[in-house]
Design a protein around this motif. Structure first.
Motif, short mmCIF file in Angstrom:
data_model
loop_
_atom_site.label_atom_id
_atom_site.label_comp_id
_atom_site.label_asym_id
_atom_site.label_seq_id
_atom_site.Cartn_x
_atom_site.Cartn_y
_atom_site.Cartn_z
N LYS A 30 -1.23 4.73 -11.59
CA LYS A 30 -0.82 5.93 -12.33
C LYS A 30 -0.72 7.15 -11.42
CE LYS A 30 -0.51 4.48 -16.56
NZ LYS A 30 0.72 4.57 -17.30
N CYS A 31 -1.66 7.28 -10.51
CA CYS A 31 -1.67 8.45 -9.65
C CYS A 31 -0.48 8.43 -8.67
CB CYS A 31 -3.00 8.53 -8.90
SG CYS A 31 -3.45 10.20 -8.39
N LYS A 32 -0.11 7.25 -8.21
CA LYS A 32 1.08 7.13 -7.35
C LYS A 32 2.33 7.56 -8.11
CE LYS A 32 -0.14 3.33 -4.21
NZ LYS A 32 0.20 1.94 -3.86
N GLU A 33 2.43 7.15 -9.38
CA GLU A 33 3.58 7.53 -10.20
C GLU A 33 3.61 9.03 -10.45
OE1 GLU A 33 3.22 5.23 -13.77
OE2 GLU A 33 3.83 3.36 -12.79
N SER A 34 2.44 9.64 -10.64
CA SER A 34 2.36 11.07 -10.91
C SER A 34 2.52 11.93 -9.67
CB SER A 34 1.00 11.40 -11.56
OG SER A 34 0.85 10.69 -12.75
N ASN A 35 2.26 11.34 -8.50
CA ASN A 35 2.32 12.10 -7.25
C ASN A 35 3.16 11.36 -6.21
OD1 ASN A 35 0.17 14.21 -7.90
ND2 ASN A 35 -0.91 12.30 -8.30
N PRO A 36 4.46 11.19 -6.48
CA PRO A 36 5.29 10.38 -5.57
C PRO A 36 5.42 10.95 -4.16
CG PRO A 36 6.65 11.50 -7.19
CD PRO A 36 5.23 11.73 -7.58
N GLU A 37 5.36 12.27 -4.02
CA GLU A 37 5.49 12.87 -2.69
C GLU A 37 4.26 12.56 -1.83
OE1 GLU A 37 8.23 14.24 -1.37
OE2 GLU A 37 9.15 13.61 -3.26
N ILE A 38 3.10 12.62 -2.44
CA ILE A 38 1.87 12.30 -1.69
C ILE A 38 1.85 10.80 -1.40
CG2 ILE A 38 -0.65 12.28 -1.79
CD1 ILE A 38 -0.47 14.70 -3.67
N ALA A 39 2.26 9.99 -2.36
CA ALA A 39 2.24 8.54 -2.19
C ALA A 39 3.15 8.09 -1.04
CB ALA A 39 2.66 7.85 -3.49
N LYS A 40 4.26 8.78 -0.84
CA LYS A 40 5.19 8.43 0.26
C LYS A 40 4.53 8.60 1.62
CE LYS A 40 9.46 9.73 -2.08
NZ LYS A 40 10.56 10.71 -2.11
N GLN A 41 3.57 9.50 1.72
CA GLN A 41 2.92 9.78 3.00
C GLN A 41 1.79 8.80 3.31
OE1 GLN A 41 1.60 13.83 2.69
NE2 GLN A 41 3.65 14.60 2.22
N LEU A 42 1.43 7.98 2.34
CA LEU A 42 0.31 7.05 2.53
C LEU A 42 0.81 5.63 2.69
CD1 LEU A 42 -2.15 8.44 -0.16
CD2 LEU A 42 -2.15 8.90 2.29
N THR A 44 -0.41 1.40 2.55
CA THR A 44 -1.39 0.50 1.93
C THR A 44 -1.93 -0.47 2.97
OG1 THR A 44 -0.21 0.66 -0.15
CG2 THR A 44 -1.76 -1.14 0.06
N CYS A 45 -3.21 -0.63 3.01
CA CYS A 45 -3.87 -1.57 3.92
C CYS A 45 -3.45 -2.99 3.56
CB CYS A 45 -5.38 -1.41 3.79
SG CYS A 45 -6.33 -2.68 4.64
N PRO A 46 -3.09 -3.83 4.53
CA PRO A 46 -2.71 -5.21 4.22
C PRO A 46 -3.89 -6.09 3.80
CG PRO A 46 -2.68 -4.85 6.59
CD PRO A 46 -2.94 -3.52 5.95
N PHE A 47 -5.11 -5.63 4.00
CA PHE A 47 -6.29 -6.42 3.66
C PHE A 47 -6.89 -6.03 2.31
CE2 PHE A 47 -6.21 -6.06 8.34
CZ PHE A 47 -5.83 -7.37 8.61
N ASN A 48 -6.60 -4.81 1.84
CA ASN A 48 -7.14 -4.35 0.57
C ASN A 48 -6.21 -3.27 0.02
OD1 ASN A 48 -8.58 -3.22 -1.56
ND2 ASN A 48 -10.55 -3.46 -0.53
N PRO A 54 -3.24 7.67 5.50
CA PRO A 54 -2.02 8.29 6.04
C PRO A 54 -1.29 7.29 6.95
CG PRO A 54 -3.87 9.79 6.19
CD PRO A 54 -4.42 8.47 5.74
N GLN A 55 0.03 7.28 6.87
CA GLN A 55 0.81 6.29 7.63
C GLN A 55 0.50 6.32 9.11
OE1 GLN A 55 4.96 6.70 6.63
NE2 GLN A 55 4.64 5.95 4.55
N ALA A 56 0.23 7.49 9.65
CA ALA A 56 -0.08 7.60 11.08
C ALA A 56 -1.41 6.93 11.43
CB ALA A 56 -0.12 9.07 11.49
N ASP A 57 -2.31 6.81 10.46
CA ASP A 57 -3.63 6.23 10.71
C ASP A 57 -3.73 4.75 10.35
OD1 ASP A 57 -4.36 8.78 11.42
OD2 ASP A 57 -5.32 9.25 9.50
N LEU A 58 -2.63 4.15 9.90
CA LEU A 58 -2.69 2.77 9.42
C LEU A 58 -3.15 1.79 10.49
CD1 LEU A 58 -2.31 0.77 7.10
CD2 LEU A 58 0.07 0.51 7.82
#
Length: 120
Positions: A30-42, A44-48, A54-58
């Motif tokens: 729900k939070c990703k849907e409500s905050n698409p601009e923030i979600a684009k900057q993050l 997702t970990c492939p393990f969890n 942040p994409q730079a810290d992946l």
């Protein structure tokens, strides 16, 4: 306690959101849907999938992720080949003999061919 479903977890998208662990996956959707601009900057970990960083810290997160050890352990401990005795046994199943002879039936022909919707 990490396994406590009632513990509060901070949302990675909106820092003032604090969600119970049992509701966290639903909140993330729900939070990703409500905050698409923030979600684009993050990313997702492939393990969890609950780990959003942040994409730079992946790559740094992947190297340090605690869930990586669980994944590696399950891959290493899983047998990748069936036991040798199962390979040696093989299958003993055989197809039953077929009593049908389609060629003979075709040559003999049928009294009336089947036609969809027609009544004989």
């Amino acid at each position: 306690d990490v396994l406590d479903p009632e513990r509060l977890i901070q949302c990675p998208l909106v820092k003032h959101h604090r969600i119970r662990a049992r509701r966290f996956p639903y909140h993330l959707v729900k939070c990703k849907e409500s905050n698409p601009e923030i979600a684009k900057q993050l990313a997702t970990c492939p393990f969890n999938a609950r780990h959003l960083v942040p994409q730079a810290d992946l790559s740094n997160h992947i190297m340090k992720c605690n869930d990586k050890a669980f994944m590696e352990q399950s891959v290493v401990s899983r047998p990748c080949e069936p036991p040798q005795e199962q390979l040696n046994k093989g299958s003993t199943w055989q197809a039953p003999p077929c009593d049908e002879d389609w060629e003979t039936e075709l040559l003999e022909g049928s009294e009336s061919p089947f036609v969809w919707g027609a009544i004989n």
